[in-house]
Design a protein around this motif. Structure first.
Motif, short mmCIF file in Angstrom:
data_model
loop_
_atom_site.label_atom_id
_atom_site.label_comp_id
_atom_site.label_asym_id
_atom_site.label_seq_id
_atom_site.Cartn_x
_atom_site.Cartn_y
_atom_site.Cartn_z
N GLU A 189 0.83 -1.19 0.00
CA GLU A 189 0.00 0.00 0.00
C GLU A 189 0.87 1.25 0.00
O GLU A 189 2.01 1.23 0.49
N ALA A 190 0.30 2.32 -0.55
CA ALA A 190 0.95 3.63 -0.54
C ALA A 190 -0.13 4.69 -0.38
O ALA A 190 -1.27 4.52 -0.84
N ASN A 191 0.20 5.78 0.26
CA ASN A 191 -0.72 6.89 0.47
C ASN A 191 -0.49 7.95 -0.59
O ASN A 191 0.66 8.34 -0.85
N VAL A 192 -1.58 8.43 -1.14
CA VAL A 192 -1.53 9.49 -2.15
C VAL A 192 -2.35 10.66 -1.60
O VAL A 192 -3.54 10.50 -1.28
N TYR A 193 -1.71 11.80 -1.47
CA TYR A 193 -2.37 13.02 -0.98
C TYR A 193 -2.57 13.96 -2.15
O TYR A 193 -1.59 14.42 -2.77
N VAL A 194 -3.83 14.25 -2.47
CA VAL A 194 -4.18 15.09 -3.61
C VAL A 194 -4.64 16.44 -3.08
O VAL A 194 -5.62 16.51 -2.32
N GLN A 195 -3.96 17.50 -3.49
CA GLN A 195 -4.35 18.85 -3.12
C GLN A 195 -5.11 19.50 -4.26
O GLN A 195 -4.65 19.51 -5.40
N VAL A 196 -6.30 20.01 -3.93
CA VAL A 196 -7.13 20.69 -4.93
C VAL A 196 -6.73 22.17 -4.92
O VAL A 196 -6.91 22.86 -3.91
N LEU A 197 -6.19 22.64 -6.06
CA LEU A 197 -5.74 24.03 -6.15
C LEU A 197 -6.92 24.96 -6.35
O LEU A 197 -7.89 24.62 -7.04
N ASP A 198 -6.84 26.11 -5.73
CA ASP A 198 -7.96 27.05 -5.75
C ASP A 198 -8.07 27.76 -7.08
O ASP A 198 -7.06 28.13 -7.71
N VAL A 199 -9.32 27.98 -7.50
CA VAL A 199 -9.67 28.80 -8.65
C VAL A 199 -10.69 29.81 -8.16
O VAL A 199 -11.59 29.48 -7.38
N ASN A 200 -10.57 31.06 -8.60
CA ASN A 200 -11.47 32.12 -8.12
C ASN A 200 -12.85 31.92 -8.75
O ASN A 200 -13.18 32.53 -9.77
N ASP A 201 -13.63 31.07 -8.07
CA ASP A 201 -14.96 30.76 -8.58
C ASP A 201 -16.05 31.09 -7.57
O ASP A 201 -17.20 30.69 -7.75
N ASN A 202 -15.72 31.82 -6.53
CA ASN A 202 -16.71 32.22 -5.54
C ASN A 202 -16.61 33.72 -5.32
O ASN A 202 -15.53 34.26 -5.05
N ALA A 203 -17.75 34.40 -5.49
CA ALA A 203 -17.79 35.84 -5.30
C ALA A 203 -17.85 36.16 -3.81
O ALA A 203 -18.33 35.34 -2.99
N PRO A 204 -17.37 37.33 -3.39
CA PRO A 204 -17.45 37.70 -1.98
C PRO A 204 -18.90 37.95 -1.55
O PRO A 204 -19.75 38.25 -2.39
N GLU A 205 -19.15 37.89 -0.26
CA GLU A 205 -20.50 38.06 0.25
C GLU A 205 -20.43 38.53 1.70
O GLU A 205 -19.36 38.52 2.33
N PHE A 206 -21.60 38.95 2.22
CA PHE A 206 -21.66 39.36 3.62
C PHE A 206 -21.36 38.16 4.52
O PHE A 206 -21.81 37.04 4.23
N PRO A 207 -20.64 38.35 5.62
CA PRO A 207 -20.40 37.22 6.53
C PRO A 207 -21.62 36.83 7.34
O PRO A 207 -21.69 35.74 7.87
N LYS A 208 -22.64 37.76 7.41
CA LYS A 208 -23.85 37.48 8.18
C LYS A 208 -24.96 38.38 7.68
O LYS A 208 -24.74 39.28 6.85
N ASP A 209 -26.15 38.15 8.18
CA ASP A 209 -27.29 39.01 7.86
C ASP A 209 -27.28 40.19 8.83
O ASP A 209 -27.42 40.01 10.05
N TYR A 210 -27.09 41.39 8.28
CA TYR A 210 -27.00 42.58 9.12
C TYR A 210 -28.41 43.09 9.45
O TYR A 210 -29.32 43.06 8.61
#
Length: 779
Positions: free
Chosen positions: A459-480
């Motif tokens: 057996e061998a362990n494979v660690y896969v890192q998912v690289l970020d792509v700017n696919d999420n727009a910013p938003e309010f952290p809460k309902d003001y």
């Protein structure tokens, strides 16, 4: 004593003086001639020291000596008697001349002397002519006891290789003869057996080492010691003792390996700690002197180690690191055995250690596949389309047959759905797009299996890192929740806002805030970007009216610094509140809620009041029901009471009304109970009863009457029923008859006047005639 007696003194000449060793034999044959005469005078007696030789054998009694009175004229007139120890059976006396003889053999070791008493008696008068004479006969010693070793046999221990003259032990013999007379008890020691290793001192009996002896050659010796009396002269008596001498061990021998070369083998599958083999070095010493430690010289110490079995003194070779047949097939190590405890006296004889060579062969085994890396780290951009290559894992068969390898992914159904692997070349691909915001890392376990032997799996362990792509727009952290007072002035800060972005930014997030284009020209509110990922909402005018607009909806535009940048519009709701300077958020929040329902403040207050009244009413009902459920405890054998419901539907009826029920059930019945003091209120209740007939339930007189009745029922436990419902009905204030309830009667009909029945009209004429105190004739 007169002079005639003194003239007739006789001197006894007896040769009884001690003899020298050289004349012992001749004196034993002729005792009388070997003594020197000694004259002693005591109370008229003539006597000399008397001695008897022990163990002397003669055919006739042995002459001891003679006692004679100076009054003895040898005329036969005196008689000598002998008393005391041994008189008569051991010693006898000639009663005519006082000669003493021994008739038995004497033993000095049993009794060294005897005390006797002699007496001279006149034969005619039978009276003593001399006072009694007490004398001692001493038994003279002869060499008749041989020496004895009372503590034998002896056992002694001495270290091996001890120098000459070392004391081993001491033996001691004893002789029962008289040590103060002659040489009978003077002993001399000699060595009968034990030369040339040991010697003995003649006078003391001390045994000493005579040479160096090696325990490994012989560890025990038997030595015989002889002891002679008479200083060893001819005719002396002797005895022997046995001494067992053990040699104790010292560390004078180094360890020696049995073989100069050892052969061992180990499988390449053997785990760390496996016993490869054993070596043994012999040591002629014993105990701690034979204890040793094994060491491996530095040439192969990283692969093998060795420990010592303290019980068997063997060296156990252990596998310190896994071996690989394909990498190295043979090992040669040098093992050294060293004595644990060294005696410095023998260091000059050489080092107390030995060495040997151990050759170890590695046996081939079918090993599982080996991955090129223990852990693989791979990267892939999020959103990559299905079938995108993530990376490749590689394994090989380390054996010579080089079996083909088959790859697979295990341990996670989710990973199997997200990834797949080519079972021939180990290529890992995606089966659907990955989202970094859901999981930024994926851990995969990949197996490699030999196709020819499926049991060999790695057996061998494979660690896969998912690289970020700017696919999420910013938003309010809460309902003001934003509020503004009606009297707010222009430029007043009413809310601070910030933003969050689910994407990852290497240099950190930076957000820009502004009003959306459709509301950019609004004169009510403005947005100020603080350039620190926050912004402030300010009023753009002074004065707001709730009647005109209760809510304002501000579209806030937020833009990130990604590549490419993303923008989102977030709506901020501003509620107008009726306040002075500070916002009462509770009041304002619920005011907004009622406004959304179309209710005014007055309507909200009315609704809340109704809810409060309903709650009070509900609690009152619950309290009354709980009180009604409470009943005092009754005994199961208590008399049962009948309950009747009496209904009056006419103005009278005479005696027929009383037949509807058993009125005796309403009267007080006697029960066995301790009566409490009862308040005498009969007359008062009767008066109140009459007044209550003329009033209604709202009258104070009626309420007092009811209270008095309740008081009477509560304070008198003998009035049945104990738990009942009493109903008091009124026919109205205008009725001339009033109430006919029997509950208003007192305890006795004799105490009550019924004259008022005559005033009730013709319907009560018959009843008035029955109960009136002044009846008319003809009624």
């Amino acid at each position: 004593m007169n002079s005639s007696v003194l003239l007739h003194l006789m001197v006894m000449l007896v040769q009884l003086w001690p003899y020298s060793p050289s004349t012992q034999s001749s004196s034993a044959q002729n005792t009388v001639q070997s003594f020197t005469a000694v004259r002693r005078v005591k109370r008229g007696w003539l006597w000399e020291p008397l001695f008897a030789t022990e163990e002397q054998i003669t055919p006739n009694p042995m002459y001891i000596g003679q006692l004679k009175s100076d009054l003895d004229k040898q005329e036969g007139k005196l008689k000598y008697n002998l008393t005391g120890e041994g008189a008569g059976n051991i010693f006898i006396i000639n009663e005519d001349n006082g000669t003493i003889y021994a008739i038995q053999k004497l033993d000095r070791e049993k009794k060294p002397f005897y005390i006797l008493t002699a007496q001279a008696i006149n034969r005619s008068t039978r009276l003593p002519v001399e006072p009694p004479l007490e004398f001692i006969i001493r038994v003279r010693d002869v060499n008749d006891n041989e020496p004895q070793f009372l503590d034998g046999p002896y056992v002694a221990t001495v270290p091996e290789m001890s120098p000459e003259g070392t004391s081993v032990t001491q033996v001691t013999a004893t002789d029962a003869d008289d040590p103060s007379y002659g040489n009978s008890a003077r002993l001399l020691y000699s060595l009968i057996q034990g030369q040339p290793y040991f010697s003995v001192e003649p006078k003391t009996g001390v045994i000493r080492m005579a040479s160096h002896m090696d325990r490994e050659t012989k560890d025990q010796y038997l030595v015989i010691i002889q002891a002679k009396d008479m200083v060893g002269q001819p005719g002396a008596l002797s005895a022997t003792a046995t001494v067992t001498i053990n040699l104790s061990d010292i560390n004078d021998n180094p360890p020696k390996f049995q073989h100069r070369l050892y052969y061992m083998s180990v499988s390449e599958e053997a785990p760390v700690g496996t016993t490869v083999g054993k070596v043994f070095a012999e040591d002629s010493d014993t105990g701690d002197n034979a204890a040793m430690d094994y060491f491996i010289e530095a040439d192969s110490s990283d692969t093998f180690s060795i420990i010592t079995n303290n019980e068997t003194q063997e060296g156990i070779v252990l596998l310190k690191k896994r071996v690989d047949y394909e990498s190295q097939r043979r090992y040669s190590i040098e093992v050294k055995a060293v004595n644990r405890y060294i005696d410095e006296r023998f260091l000059k004889e050489g080092p107390f250690e030995d060495t040997t060579i151990v050759k170890i062969n590695v046996k081939d085994a079918d090993e599982p596949p080996v991955f090129t890396l223990e852990n693989y780290v791979m990267e892939i951009a999020e959103g990559a389309e299905s079938g995108s290559l993530v990376g490749v894992v590689t394994a090989r068969d380390p054996d010579d047959d080089n079996s083909p390898i088959r790859y697979s992914i295990v341990r996670s159904t989710l990973l199997k759905r997200l990834f797949s692997i080519n079972e021939h070349n180990g290529a890992i691909i995606t089966t659907e797009p990955l989202d970094r915001e859901i999981a930024s890392w994926h851990n995969i376990t990949v197996t490699a299996t030999e196709t020819r032997n499926p049991e060999k799996i790695s057996e061998a362990n494979v660690y896969v890192q998912v690289l970020d792509v700017n696919d999420n727009a910013p938003e309010f952290p809460k309902d003001y929740e934003t509020f503004v007072c009606e009297n707010a002035v222009s430029g007043q800060l009413i809310q601070n806002i910030s933003a969050v972005d689910r994407d990852d930014s290497a240099g950190g997030h930076h957000f820009n805030f502004s009003l959306a284009q459709e509301d950019a020209n609004s004169s009510y509110f403005t947005v100020k970007d603080n350039q620190d990922n926050t912004a402030g909402i300010f009023t753009g005018k002074s004065g707001f009216r709730r009647q005109e607009q209760f809510f304002f909806y501000l579209p806030i535009l937020i833009q990130d610094n990604g590549t490419p940048p993303l923008t989102s519009t977030n709506t901020l709701t501003v509620t107008v509140c009726d306040c002075d300077t500070e916002v009462n958020t509770f009041y304002c929040r619920y005011g907004a809620f009622m406004y959304s329902l179309g209710l005014s403040t007055e309507a909200l207050v009315a609704v809340l009041a109704c809810i409060l009244i309903f709650l009070v009413f509900f609690l009152a009902i619950v309290t009354i029901r709980q009180q009604q459920k409470k009943k005092p405890p009754f005994s199961e054998k208590m008399e049962e009471f009948r309950e009747n419901i009496v209904s009056y539907d006419d103005e009278g009826g005479g005696e027929e009304d009383t037949e509807a029920f058993d009125i005796s059930a309403l009267r007080t019945r006697t029960v066995v109970r301790t009566h409490k003091p009862r308040k005498k209120v009969a007359s008062e209740i009767h008066s109140l009863y009459r007044q209550s007939l003329q009033v209604g339930p709202d009258s104070a007189i009626f309420r007092q009457f009811i209270s008095e009745k309740l008081e009477e029922a509560n304070t008198d436990p003998s009035v049945p029923p104990y738990d009942s419902l009493q109903t008091y009905a009124f026919e109205g204030t205008g009725s001339l008859a009033g109430s006919l309830s029997s509950l208003g009667s007192t305890t006795s009909d004799m105490d009550q006047s019924y004259d008022y029945l005559a005033d009730w009209g013709p319907h009560f004429k018959q009843l008035a005639g029955m109960y009136s105190s002044h009846r008319t004739v003809g009624d």
